[in-house]
Design an enzyme around this catalytic site. Structure first.
Site, PDB file in Angstrom:
ATOM      1  N   ASN A   1      41.255  30.234  39.310  1.00  0.00           N
ATOM      2  CA  ASN A   1      40.636  30.498  40.607  1.00  0.00           C
ATOM      3  C   ASN A   1      39.821  29.327  41.142  1.00  0.00           C
ATOM      4  O   ASN A   1      39.559  29.252  42.332  1.00  0.00           O
ATOM      5  CB  ASN A   1      39.763  31.750  40.534  1.00  0.00           C
ATOM      6  CG  ASN A   1      38.863  31.768  39.333  1.00  0.00           C
ATOM      7  OD1 ASN A   1      39.329  31.708  38.187  1.00  0.00           O
ATOM      8  ND2 ASN A   1      37.571  31.831  39.556  1.00  0.00           N
TER       9      ASN A   1
ATOM     10  N   GLN B   1      45.012  35.397  41.087  1.00  0.00           N
ATOM     11  CA  GLN B   1      45.186  34.291  42.032  1.00  0.00           C
ATOM     12  C   GLN B   1      46.654  33.937  42.250  1.00  0.00           C
ATOM     13  O   GLN B   1      47.012  33.398  43.293  1.00  0.00           O
ATOM     14  CB  GLN B   1      44.443  33.039  41.532  1.00  0.00           C
ATOM     15  CG  GLN B   1      42.935  33.162  41.547  1.00  0.00           C
ATOM     16  CD  GLN B   1      42.348  33.173  42.951  1.00  0.00           C
ATOM     17  OE1 GLN B   1      42.934  32.686  43.915  1.00  0.00           O
ATOM     18  NE2 GLN B   1      41.164  33.754  43.084  1.00  0.00           N
TER      19      GLN B   1
ATOM     20  N   CYS C   1      30.282  31.811  40.834  1.00  0.00           N
ATOM     21  CA  CYS C   1      29.470  32.463  39.810  1.00  0.00           C
ATOM     22  C   CYS C   1      28.355  31.562  39.301  1.00  0.00           C
ATOM     23  O   CYS C   1      27.338  32.021  38.821  1.00  0.00           O
ATOM     24  CB  CYS C   1      30.359  32.892  38.668  1.00  0.00           C
ATOM     25  SG  CYS C   1      31.769  33.778  39.305  1.00  0.00           S
TER      26      CYS C   1
HETATM   27  C1  LIG Z   1      38.904  37.647  42.081  1.00  0.00           C
HETATM   28  C2  LIG Z   1      39.382  37.519  40.674  1.00  0.00           C
HETATM   29  C3  LIG Z   1      39.198  38.560  39.749  1.00  0.00           C
HETATM   30  C4  LIG Z   1      38.414  39.801  40.095  1.00  0.00           C
HETATM   31  O1  LIG Z   1      39.112  40.660  40.958  1.00  0.00           O
HETATM   32  P1  LIG Z   1      38.262  41.784  41.755  1.00  0.00           P
HETATM   33  O2  LIG Z   1      39.324  42.591  42.448  1.00  0.00           O
HETATM   34  O3  LIG Z   1      37.380  41.047  42.701  1.00  0.00           O
HETATM   35  O4  LIG Z   1      37.532  42.578  40.738  1.00  0.00           O
HETATM   36  C5  LIG Z   1      39.690  38.393  38.476  1.00  0.00           C
HETATM   37  N1  LIG Z   1      40.347  37.283  38.120  1.00  0.00           N
HETATM   38  C6  LIG Z   1      40.564  36.260  38.982  1.00  0.00           C
HETATM   39  C7  LIG Z   1      41.314  35.069  38.528  1.00  0.00           C
HETATM   40  C8  LIG Z   1      40.078  36.345  40.285  1.00  0.00           C
HETATM   41  O5  LIG Z   1      40.280  35.331  41.114  1.00  0.00           O
END
Ligand SMILES: *Cc1c(COP(=O)(O)O)cnc(C)c1O
Length: 381
Positions: free
Chosen positions: A151, A179, A325
């Site tokens: 991501n 992603q 984060c």
């Molecule tokens: C956004 C994301 C998540 C979390 O997904 P949510 O639907 O926001 O809980 C998990 N893994 C990756 C790689 C992400 O980009």
């Protein structure tokens, strides 16, 4: 001021076609899918059609899709579900150092429960070495969880070869494809993927809906107790409009895949090459070949990332630092640390992730703004 959105890895706008498809399920076809009368049956048929569309995007069986509340729930469920299920066989799993917090923090929890976890390194491009993976496999290894695409830096792992290794060694293979879904061709059969997480809001469906694919050979236990929904795995009255929306987004993603990849890749390459021409002392993070079409991640030496984001925000630009984060924490992201990026670069990192709404004009505006802002920051120090 016009807002320019370059943060599609954080979330996306709900597509109009998706919202249109969902709307009747709020106000007209609002039946409970478990009800036997017609209104209930209509909802049930809608949900099953949506399930079919999700399955088609990754080439699995409709019965292998469990709807969840999103990527985070799918990741938690996959890891905890398998480790608990297989605990008599072994208590070891393998993952990577660059996973999303939904995986990494679940792993921390599993370690507290007494499970053992190996975190694989990645090379400079953010890709694991298959030899290291092979060497990490033990007699008591039961699960391998490796993200399809990262991501932050967009690096795409050699999933098919990883699937082959896991299959040969008799280990369950899970991938966080949140992603990758809609941005890369995914075929769970060809790639020998046993479990896969995906999320709605990254592909034009709403937040709070996602799915977990579980290969039918895995005797996955019920993980939310209550009624018999979701093939008796996840109880609770279905989020019908959310499921309908996710199904529609998956259908559109499948139909538009080729065009979508072409459009985003072109825009991204133009952005990256122009930044290279205009700004000195930069580092392009991740791989140029094995990379998500809409992802760019560039570090500017001697620049404070938060200051950069604030100045971009003043010009209506939505983008992200190295990682959402770690923003504000002052420490570089775990992904940039894992690829070995020096801290004088890591602190000035900008992730720009493109979507179908972005235009060449957006890229012009972004490049011009960035060039001015970086100059401003660098001369003020
Ligand atoms: C956004 C994301 C998540 C979390 O997904 P949510 O639907 O926001 O809980 C998990 N893994 C990756 C790689 C992400 O980009």
């Amino acid at each position: 001021m016009k807002m320019r959105y370059f943060d599609h890895a954080a979330t996306t706008r709900v597509k109009k076609e998706v919202l249109d498809k969902m709307f009747p399920y709020f106000v007209e076809q609002y039946g409970n899918p478990s009800s036997l009368y017609k209104l209930g049956r209509i909802a049930r048929v809608g949900v099953e059609e949506a399930r079919k569309n999700v399955a088609n995007l990754i080439n699995c069986d409709r019965n292998e899709i469990i709807f969840t509340s999103g990527g985070t729930e799918s990741d938690n469920t996959a890891l905890k579900g398998i480790m608990h299920l297989e605990k008599n066989k072994g208590k070891h799993m393998i993952t990577t150092k660059i996973e999303h917090p939904a995986i990494l923090h679940t792993c921390e929890r599993l370690e507290e429960e007494g499970y053992q976890i190996t975190y694989l390194n990645v090379n400079k491009e953010g890709i694991i070495e298959l030899e290291e993976l092979n060497n990490a496999i033990r007699k008591d290894t039961v699960l391998l969880s490796i993200m399809f695409a990262n991501n932050e830096i967009g690096s795409i792992q050699p999933i098919e070869r990883i699937g082959e290794i896991a299959n040969k060694r008799g280990i369950i293979f899970h991938t966080d494809a949140v992603q990758a879904c809609g941005n890369v061709e995914i075929d769970v059969k060809k790639m020998k993927i046993d479990m896969l997480s995906l999320s709605g809001h990254k592909i034009g469906a709403p937040k709070g809906i996602g799915a977990l694919y579980v290969n039918k050979s895995i005797e996955f236990k019920k993980f939310i107790d209550g009624g018999h929904q979701e093939r008796d795995k996840r109880a609770g009255t279905e989020n019908v409009p959310g499921m309908i929306g996710l199904g529609e987004a998956c259908k559109i993603a499948k139909e538009n895949m080729e065009e979508h990849i072409k459009q985003l890749t072109e825009l991204r390459d133009e952005y990256i090459s122009r930044i290279k021409d205009e700004i000195v002392d930069i580092q392009i993070n991740g791989s140029m070949e094995k990379r998500l079409p809409g992802n760019s991640n560039i570090s500017f030496k001697g620049v404070n990332g938060n200051e950069l984001l604030m100045k971009l925000d003043e010009r209506g630009i939505c983008a992200s630092a190295g990682s959402a984060c770690s923003s504000g924490s002052g420490s570089p992201s775990h992904v940039l640390t894992a690829i070995g990026l020096p801290s004088e670069y890591a602190e000035g990192t900008l992730r720009v992730t493109l979507g179908e709404d972005n235009t060449k004009e957006d890229i012009n505006y972004l490049v011009e703004s960035l060039t001015e802002i970086i100059k401003e920051i660098r001369t003020s120090e």
